[in-house]
Design an enzyme around this catalytic site. Sequence first.
Site, mmCIF file in Angstrom:
data_model
loop_
_atom_site.group_PDB
_atom_site.id
_atom_site.type_symbol
_atom_site.label_atom_id
_atom_site.label_comp_id
_atom_site.label_asym_id
_atom_site.label_seq_id
_atom_site.Cartn_x
_atom_site.Cartn_y
_atom_site.Cartn_z
ATOM 1 N N GLY A 16 0.798 -1.235 0.000
ATOM 2 C CA GLY A 16 0.000 0.000 0.000
ATOM 3 C C GLY A 16 0.820 1.270 0.000
ATOM 4 O O GLY A 16 0.378 2.318 -0.472
ATOM 5 N N ASP B 29 0.147 3.496 3.801
ATOM 6 C CA ASP B 29 -0.928 4.184 3.092
ATOM 7 C C ASP B 29 -1.984 4.725 4.043
ATOM 8 O O ASP B 29 -2.438 5.857 3.898
ATOM 9 C CB ASP B 29 -1.564 3.251 2.038
ATOM 10 C CG ASP B 29 -1.932 1.875 2.590
ATOM 11 O OD1 ASP B 29 -1.700 1.605 3.797
ATOM 12 O OD2 ASP B 29 -2.448 1.048 1.809
ATOM 13 N N ASP C 192 -5.639 2.590 10.094
ATOM 14 C CA ASP C 192 -7.025 2.140 10.259
ATOM 15 C C ASP C 192 -7.215 1.752 11.726
ATOM 16 O O ASP C 192 -7.475 2.600 12.562
ATOM 17 C CB ASP C 192 -7.278 0.995 9.277
ATOM 18 C CG ASP C 192 -8.722 0.548 9.233
ATOM 19 O OD1 ASP C 192 -9.609 1.381 9.500
ATOM 20 O OD2 ASP C 192 -8.988 -0.621 8.935
ATOM 21 N N ASP D 269 -5.758 -0.765 -2.158
ATOM 22 C CA ASP D 269 -6.390 -1.755 -3.025
ATOM 23 C C ASP D 269 -7.707 -2.269 -2.465
ATOM 24 O O ASP D 269 -7.993 -2.159 -1.274
ATOM 25 C CB ASP D 269 -5.473 -2.966 -3.191
ATOM 26 C CG ASP D 269 -5.420 -3.810 -1.918
ATOM 27 O OD1 ASP D 269 -5.060 -3.257 -0.858
ATOM 28 O OD2 ASP D 269 -5.783 -4.999 -1.962
ATOM 29 N N ARG E 137 -4.840 -0.108 -7.226
ATOM 30 C CA ARG E 137 -3.721 0.610 -6.588
ATOM 31 C C ARG E 137 -3.167 1.717 -7.473
ATOM 32 O O ARG E 137 -2.591 2.675 -6.977
ATOM 33 C CB ARG E 137 -2.580 -0.357 -6.256
ATOM 34 C CG ARG E 137 -2.894 -1.397 -5.202
ATOM 35 C CD ARG E 137 -1.605 -2.070 -4.755
ATOM 36 N NE ARG E 137 -1.831 -3.331 -4.068
ATOM 37 C CZ ARG E 137 -2.067 -3.460 -2.770
ATOM 38 N NH1 ARG E 137 -2.147 -2.383 -2.020
ATOM 39 N NH2 ARG E 137 -2.251 -4.642 -2.223
HETATM 40 P P1 IMP Z 1 -4.559 -1.463 10.451
HETATM 41 O O1 IMP Z 1 -3.572 -2.429 11.007
HETATM 42 O O2 IMP Z 1 -5.966 -1.846 10.766
HETATM 43 O O3 IMP Z 1 -4.288 -0.019 10.794
HETATM 44 O O4 IMP Z 1 -4.527 -1.687 8.914
HETATM 45 C C1 IMP Z 1 -3.889 -0.921 8.010
HETATM 46 C C2 IMP Z 1 -3.927 -1.656 6.691
HETATM 47 O O5 IMP Z 1 -5.265 -2.065 6.345
HETATM 48 C C3 IMP Z 1 -3.500 -0.717 5.608
HETATM 49 O O6 IMP Z 1 -2.100 -0.819 5.401
HETATM 50 C C4 IMP Z 1 -4.299 -1.193 4.425
HETATM 51 O O7 IMP Z 1 -3.600 -2.209 3.751
HETATM 52 C C5 IMP Z 1 -5.548 -1.808 4.992
HETATM 53 N N1 IMP Z 1 -6.715 -0.886 4.899
HETATM 54 C C6 IMP Z 1 -7.369 -0.299 5.917
HETATM 55 N N2 IMP Z 1 -8.366 0.475 5.473
HETATM 56 C C7 IMP Z 1 -8.350 0.385 4.122
HETATM 57 C C8 IMP Z 1 -9.149 0.981 3.067
HETATM 58 O O8 IMP Z 1 -10.084 1.764 3.284
HETATM 59 N N3 IMP Z 1 -8.803 0.652 1.805
HETATM 60 C C9 IMP Z 1 -7.779 -0.200 1.509
HETATM 61 N N4 IMP Z 1 -7.008 -0.775 2.450
HETATM 62 C C10 IMP Z 1 -7.285 -0.479 3.753
HETATM 63 MG MG MG Z 2 -1.535 -2.219 3.353
#
Ligand code: IMP
Ligand code: MG
Length: 171
Positions: free
Chosen positions: A38, A94, A97, A153, A159
């Site tokens: 990402g 990227d 979340d 993605d 992407r």
């Molecule tokens: P976290 O560990 O939940 O913070 O996840 C982060 C990862 O989840 C990012 O690096 C993305 O690969 C994926 N992700 C979270 N939200 C989205 C979204 O809205 N679109 C695409 N990928 C996302």
């Molecule tokens: Mg990612």
Amino acid sequence: MDVLIPAERIHARVGELAAEIARAYDGKPVTVVGILTGCLIFTADLIRRIDLPLRVAFVTASSYRGETTVAGKLEIRDELLPDIAGRHILLLDDILDTGKTLTRVVAHLIDRGAASVKVGVLLRKIGRQEVPFEPDYVGFTIPDKFVIGYGLDFNDEYRHLPFIGVLPSGD
Ligand code: IMP
Ligand code: MG
């Protein structure tokens, strides 16, 4: 498809972040570490505008939130990472979340002997964070929608889109 952030706004904001980062490091060499896949476009665009002695490297972090494995399990792979002992790291992803990925990767880099780890994300999703984590550089905060493009993605597609978009929900 709805465009949430057009390419021109991303370009302008990436330039601001690059200037902010260069000011903060004040001539100190930095090792930029991107979390694949990402981070790809954000990293490529940002590093070309950072005026500092700079190295770039990548790690992968895959989570298996799906059906097959335990939710929340995260596999970090760093075979492509050079020796980072004593280096100042700028970790890029990227999107922030839940915060689980970045929390784990930061810990991993400190474990590898990094002198410091700062974190930059293009996007921060509001209302989704599950672990306390404060990134140092944030491009845009966005609402809780699934976004694609500029590295992000859906099932490994989209992407390459030059903007951040929201997929139609299908209903
Ligand atoms: P976290 O560990 O939940 O913070 O996840 C982060 C990862 O989840 C990012 O690096 C993305 O690969 C994926 N992700 C979270 N939200 C989205 C979204 O809205 N679109 C695409 N990928 C996302
Ligand atoms: Mg990612």
